[in-house]
Design a protein around this motif. Structure first.
Motif, PDB file in Angstrom:
ATOM      1  N   VAL A 115       0.833  -1.204   0.000  1.00  0.00           N
ATOM      2  CA  VAL A 115       0.000   0.000   0.000  1.00  0.00           C
ATOM      3  C   VAL A 115       0.867   1.253   0.000  1.00  0.00           C
ATOM      4  N   ARG A 116       0.303   2.314  -0.566  1.00  0.00           N
ATOM      5  CA  ARG A 116       1.007   3.605  -0.617  1.00  0.00           C
ATOM      6  C   ARG A 116       0.133   4.708  -0.037  1.00  0.00           C
ATOM      7  N   ASN A 117       0.662   5.422   0.924  1.00  0.00           N
ATOM      8  CA  ASN A 117       0.026   6.577   1.556  1.00  0.00           C
ATOM      9  C   ASN A 117      -1.342   6.245   2.161  1.00  0.00           C
ATOM     10  N   PRO A 118      -1.405   5.243   3.067  1.00  0.00           N
ATOM     11  CA  PRO A 118      -2.700   4.908   3.685  1.00  0.00           C
ATOM     12  C   PRO A 118      -3.180   6.045   4.579  1.00  0.00           C
ATOM     13  N   PRO A 119      -4.416   6.516   4.392  1.00  0.00           N
ATOM     14  CA  PRO A 119      -4.889   7.679   5.152  1.00  0.00           C
ATOM     15  C   PRO A 119      -5.583   7.293   6.461  1.00  0.00           C
ATOM     16  N   ASP A 120      -5.182   7.937   7.536  1.00  0.00           N
ATOM     17  CA  ASP A 120      -5.986   7.927   8.758  1.00  0.00           C
ATOM     18  C   ASP A 120      -7.050   8.993   8.526  1.00  0.00           C
ATOM     19  N   PHE A 164       4.802  -0.709   3.068  1.00  0.00           N
ATOM     20  CA  PHE A 164       4.179   0.608   3.097  1.00  0.00           C
ATOM     21  C   PHE A 164       5.075   1.586   2.329  1.00  0.00           C
ATOM     22  N   LEU A 165       4.562   2.108   1.222  1.00  0.00           N
ATOM     23  CA  LEU A 165       5.246   3.170   0.497  1.00  0.00           C
ATOM     24  C   LEU A 165       4.741   4.505   1.030  1.00  0.00           C
ATOM     25  N   MET A 166       5.654   5.403   1.370  1.00  0.00           N
ATOM     26  CA  MET A 166       5.278   6.696   1.960  1.00  0.00           C
ATOM     27  C   MET A 166       5.925   7.833   1.179  1.00  0.00           C
ATOM     28  N   SER A 167       5.095   8.683   0.576  1.00  0.00           N
ATOM     29  CA  SER A 167       5.601   9.837  -0.155  1.00  0.00           C
ATOM     30  C   SER A 167       6.157  10.864   0.823  1.00  0.00           C
ATOM     31  N   GLU A 168       7.426  11.198   0.661  1.00  0.00           N
ATOM     32  CA  GLU A 168       8.109  12.081   1.617  1.00  0.00           C
ATOM     33  C   GLU A 168       7.443  13.451   1.722  1.00  0.00           C
ATOM     34  N   LYS A 169       6.967  14.002   0.597  1.00  0.00           N
ATOM     35  CA  LYS A 169       6.430  15.362   0.564  1.00  0.00           C
ATOM     36  C   LYS A 169       4.904  15.383   0.527  1.00  0.00           C
ATOM     37  N   ASP A 170       4.271  14.364   1.080  1.00  0.00           N
ATOM     38  CA  ASP A 170       2.810  14.260   1.047  1.00  0.00           C
ATOM     39  C   ASP A 170       2.197  15.343   1.937  1.00  0.00           C
ATOM     40  N   THR A 171       1.382  16.212   1.337  1.00  0.00           N
ATOM     41  CA  THR A 171       0.705  17.257   2.102  1.00  0.00           C
ATOM     42  C   THR A 171      -0.776  16.944   2.313  1.00  0.00           C
ATOM     43  N   LYS A 189       6.299  -5.787   8.658  1.00  0.00           N
ATOM     44  CA  LYS A 189       6.168  -4.641   7.757  1.00  0.00           C
ATOM     45  C   LYS A 189       7.532  -4.127   7.333  1.00  0.00           C
ATOM     46  N   HIS A 190       7.509  -3.504   6.156  1.00  0.00           N
ATOM     47  CA  HIS A 190       8.706  -2.882   5.598  1.00  0.00           C
ATOM     48  C   HIS A 190       8.261  -1.533   5.048  1.00  0.00           C
ATOM     49  N   VAL A 191       8.830  -0.448   5.573  1.00  0.00           N
ATOM     50  CA  VAL A 191       8.426   0.908   5.188  1.00  0.00           C
ATOM     51  C   VAL A 191       9.444   1.493   4.210  1.00  0.00           C
ATOM     52  N   VAL A 192       8.932   2.053   3.117  1.00  0.00           N
ATOM     53  CA  VAL A 192       9.776   2.649   2.075  1.00  0.00           C
ATOM     54  C   VAL A 192       9.410   4.120   1.935  1.00  0.00           C
ATOM     55  N   GLU A 193      10.369   4.988   2.140  1.00  0.00           N
ATOM     56  CA  GLU A 193      10.134   6.413   1.894  1.00  0.00           C
ATOM     57  C   GLU A 193      10.454   6.744   0.444  1.00  0.00           C
ATOM     58  N   LEU A 194       9.500   7.347  -0.232  1.00  0.00           N
ATOM     59  CA  LEU A 194       9.680   7.767  -1.626  1.00  0.00           C
ATOM     60  C   LEU A 194      10.154   9.208  -1.612  1.00  0.00           C
ATOM     61  N   ARG A 208      13.756   3.203  -7.959  1.00  0.00           N
ATOM     62  CA  ARG A 208      13.813   1.776  -8.278  1.00  0.00           C
ATOM     63  C   ARG A 208      14.556   0.952  -7.217  1.00  0.00           C
ATOM     64  N   PRO A 209      15.738   1.397  -6.716  1.00  0.00           N
ATOM     65  CA  PRO A 209      16.456   0.553  -5.746  1.00  0.00           C
ATOM     66  C   PRO A 209      15.644   0.238  -4.492  1.00  0.00           C
ATOM     67  N   VAL A 210      14.936   1.237  -3.936  1.00  0.00           N
ATOM     68  CA  VAL A 210      14.194   0.973  -2.698  1.00  0.00           C
ATOM     69  C   VAL A 210      12.961   0.128  -2.965  1.00  0.00           C
ATOM     70  N   VAL A 211      12.348   0.291  -4.146  1.00  0.00           N
ATOM     71  CA  VAL A 211      11.190  -0.532  -4.495  1.00  0.00           C
ATOM     72  C   VAL A 211      11.626  -1.976  -4.747  1.00  0.00           C
TER      73      VAL A 211
END
Length: 224
Positions: A115-120, A164-171, A189-194, A208-211
């Protein structure tokens, strides 16, 4: 019909549509010797799907769709191994993906969550409403959200290995909100900062390397 080695069920975000779905993440560092199918869900009222959008039935409809696809295309393959099931969600689509993950039947043991950017949603709604000075009006809305779209409740019930993919600049879904979901998640879990990406930013070769690392990690959980 022969069951695939990998079966991807995709749940797009608000702006996504099944009609323009991609095979991501499977096209990254693809396993050329494995067969794969990608099925993408349009919620009611999205794309060419009939009906009206509703958070009350959002995840339940997703679960019903998933059950039908899994019954037809997943399970034990001809070689005796299980189809590896990928539950993939983006933004709002993370919530039905996590709901399916939390309620998945035991006859799909080789399932993973991506999943990418799951919202609370509660925090996201209140944050957006504060920008427009409508916090009081939206407090009631945030308080009555069903559990089937409550990321914190779902995270506490999900036991599948997850990336978990997480966009670094997500506003929109702030990283601190996402980190709360990560912390509540009870499965591996494994968290990846984009790095450098906003909420809906497009991944490029720099990511690509982190994905690829995340793909290797999640495949090790179920080397089927």
């Amino acid at each position: 019909m022969k069951r695939p080695d990998d079966l991807v069920l995709k749940f797009p975000g608000t702006g996504g549509r099944a009609e323009r779905s991609s095979p991501f993440p499977l096209q990254v560092n693809a396993e050329s010797d494995r067969s794969a199918e990608v099925w993408t869900w349009n919620p009611p009222g999205y794309g060419n799907s009939p009906g009206k959008p509703s958070l009350k039935t959002f995840s339940e409809f997703a679960a019903a769709w998933s059950e039908r696809v899994l019954a037809a295309r997943a399970g034990k393959r001809e070689d005796g191994k299980q189809t590896r099931v990928w539950l993939c969600g983006n933004s709002l689509g993370c919530l039905p993906a996590m709901h399916v993950a939390a309620t998945l039947k035991a006859d799909h043991p080789a399932a993973v969550l991506w999943v990418r950017n799951p919202p609370d949603l509660r925090r996201v709604i209140l944050n957006i409403s504060a920008r427009w000075r409508a916090t009081t009006a939206m407090q009631h809305v945030s308080a009555v959200l069903p559990k089937s779209v409550d990321a914190m409740d779902l995270a506490a019930r999900c036991k599948l290995p997850a990336v978990f993919l997480m966009s670094e600049k997500d506003t929109l879904v702030l990283p601190e909100y996402q980190q709360g979901v990560h912390a509540a998640y009870v499965g591996q879990k494994h968290v990846v900062e984009l790095s450098g990406l906003p909420h809906d930013g497009i991944l490029d070769e720099d990511h690509r390397p982190v994905v690829e690392h995340a793909l290797r990690w999640i495949r090790r959980q179920f080397p089927v």
